[in-house]
Write a protein that holds these residues in place. Structure first.
Motif, short mmCIF file in Angstrom:
data_model
loop_
_atom_site.label_atom_id
_atom_site.label_comp_id
_atom_site.label_asym_id
_atom_site.label_seq_id
_atom_site.Cartn_x
_atom_site.Cartn_y
_atom_site.Cartn_z
N LEU A 262 0.82 -1.07 -0.04
CA LEU A 262 -0.05 -0.01 -0.11
C LEU A 262 0.71 1.19 -0.16
N MET A 263 1.72 1.42 0.94
CA MET A 263 2.89 2.57 0.76
C MET A 263 3.59 2.60 -0.45
N ALA A 264 4.03 1.53 -0.87
CA ALA A 264 4.73 1.58 -2.23
C ALA A 264 3.88 2.04 -3.25
N GLY A 265 2.78 1.55 -3.19
CA GLY A 265 1.73 2.25 -4.44
C GLY A 265 1.47 3.70 -4.13
N SER A 266 1.44 3.89 -2.91
CA SER A 266 1.20 5.58 -2.47
C SER A 266 2.19 6.38 -2.93
N PHE A 267 3.51 5.81 -2.68
CA PHE A 267 4.70 6.63 -3.28
C PHE A 267 4.77 6.60 -4.78
N LEU A 268 4.48 5.74 -5.26
CA LEU A 268 4.48 5.88 -6.61
C LEU A 268 3.42 6.98 -7.21
N ALA A 269 2.09 6.92 -6.52
CA ALA A 269 1.05 7.92 -6.91
C ALA A 269 1.30 9.18 -6.61
N SER A 270 2.33 9.54 -5.62
CA SER A 270 2.60 10.90 -5.00
C SER A 270 3.70 11.45 -6.18
N ILE A 271 4.63 10.93 -6.81
CA ILE A 271 5.73 11.55 -7.56
C ILE A 271 5.17 12.48 -8.42
N PRO A 272 4.13 12.07 -9.45
CA PRO A 272 3.69 13.29 -10.18
C PRO A 272 3.58 14.60 -9.63
N MET A 273 2.69 14.42 -8.63
CA MET A 273 2.27 15.78 -7.91
C MET A 273 3.63 16.54 -7.25
N ILE A 274 4.45 15.81 -6.69
CA ILE A 274 5.65 16.27 -6.08
C ILE A 274 6.39 16.68 -7.00
N VAL A 275 6.71 16.36 -8.30
CA VAL A 275 7.35 16.89 -9.43
C VAL A 275 6.68 18.23 -9.87
N LEU A 276 5.27 18.18 -10.03
CA LEU A 276 4.54 19.28 -10.32
C LEU A 276 4.64 20.38 -9.52
N PHE A 277 4.68 20.22 -8.16
CA PHE A 277 4.83 21.28 -7.25
C PHE A 277 6.30 22.01 -7.00
N VAL A 278 7.33 21.00 -7.48
CA VAL A 278 8.60 21.48 -7.07
C VAL A 278 8.89 22.56 -8.35
N VAL A 279 8.28 22.01 -9.55
CA VAL A 279 8.52 22.96 -10.90
C VAL A 279 7.74 24.07 -10.88
N PHE A 280 6.64 24.32 -10.20
CA PHE A 280 5.78 25.57 -10.52
C PHE A 280 5.68 26.12 -9.08
N GLN A 281 6.35 25.74 -8.01
CA GLN A 281 5.95 26.27 -6.61
C GLN A 281 6.07 27.73 -6.75
#
Length: 295
Positions: A262-281
């Protein structure tokens, strides 16, 4: 010679006062930085625990007292996610839903925000207050009526049903209205003198200047849509038509939950939003700050 000494003495005294003020400020600045660092660490702890749990065995993830780090990283938990869930299909559904919601909200809310900020029409303020009143109503109250609409339209278990209720928001309208209020009204007047109609003023003049506000709204909408759980669980029950958040929720069993997977899937699912926020913060923070300047 004495006249030259006086200004220098005054400058030295002023400089000494500035240094003394800086020294007096240092303790307060230190307290602020300590509080900020503590808050940052508090925010990072859940993310660290997610990554750590995704590399543990089931025994380690459920042990008491809990272990901070796995004895041996189990990388197969990430491959088990793809074997347990139709991850690719759910990822695609999440991306399509997020893109549809984000693009629609940015355009619709920018148009409505411009109308409330610039156009004069009867009942403008009353309608705007009614828009804001929607923010005080819990979104859960709309679930039953929205589900019945999707059912009558025959859209259950479709991506359109996932995206449709989130294509417009009162908060987005409020944010864009506040942003347009910060722009000089002389720009509208100049565009009208050049022969532009209201739509052309909005499309050709206002939208390019509202880039930061639109980016802020787009990022907030994307993050909210990506993490949305309740509506996808209600409207779609086919695993192939679920989003990642809903699919991961199905991994929680009544008596047993495989927390590492469950945590492995949650981590994979959170990667796109982390990248999006870092790029456009930076654009996001500038857009929110600009929209808060004028009411």
């Amino acid at each position: 010679m004495s006249e030259a000494v006086v200004p220098r003495t005054g400058a030295l005294a002023a400089s000494g006062e500035r240094v003394a003020k800086k020294r007096r400020r240092r303790p307060s600045h230190l307290v602020v930085h300590v509080i900020l660092i503590a808050g940052a660490l508090l925010m990072v702890v859940p993310f660290f625990w997610e990554i750590s749990t995704s590399l543990k065995t089931y025994a380690e993830s459920s042990s008491v007292p809990p272990t901070a780090l796995p004895a041996t990283p189990i990388w197969s938990n990430f491959s088990d996610v793809f074997g347990t869930l139709p991850f690719a299909a759910q990822f695609t559904n999440t991306v399509v839903m997020t893109v549809l919601r984000t693009v629609s909200q940015v355009l619709f809310c920018a148009a409505a925000g411009y109308a409330f900020a610039r156009l004069q029409f009867p009942g403008r303020n009353v309608i705007f207050v009614l828009f804001l009143s929607v923010l005080m109503i819990p979104s859960q109250l709309f679930l039953l009526s929205q589900f019945e609409i999707m059912q009558h339209l025959g859209l259950l278990n479709t991506v359109i049903a996932l995206a449709l209720p989130g294509m417009f928001s009162a908060f987005g309208t409020f944010l864009m209205r506040q942003f347009f209020l910060t722009l000089p009204e002389e720009l509208d007047d100049a565009a009208r003198l050049d022969g532009c109609n209201p739509f052309q003023v909005w499309w050709r003049v206002m939208l390019p200047l509202a880039k930061n506000g639109m980016l802020a709204l787009g990022i907030l909408t994307a993050i909210w849509s990506w993490n949305d759980l309740l509506w996808p669980l209600v409207v779609n029950n086919d695993p192939e038509q679920m989003t990642l958040s809903a699919g991961l929720a199905t991994l929680q069993g009544q008596f047993l939950t495989d927390y590492p997977v469950l945590m492995a899937g949650s981590f994979l699912a959170s990667i796109p939003m982390i990248v999006l926020f870092v790029v456009f913060q930076r654009n996001m923070l500038e857009g929110i700050a600009s929209g808060a300047v004028k009411g």
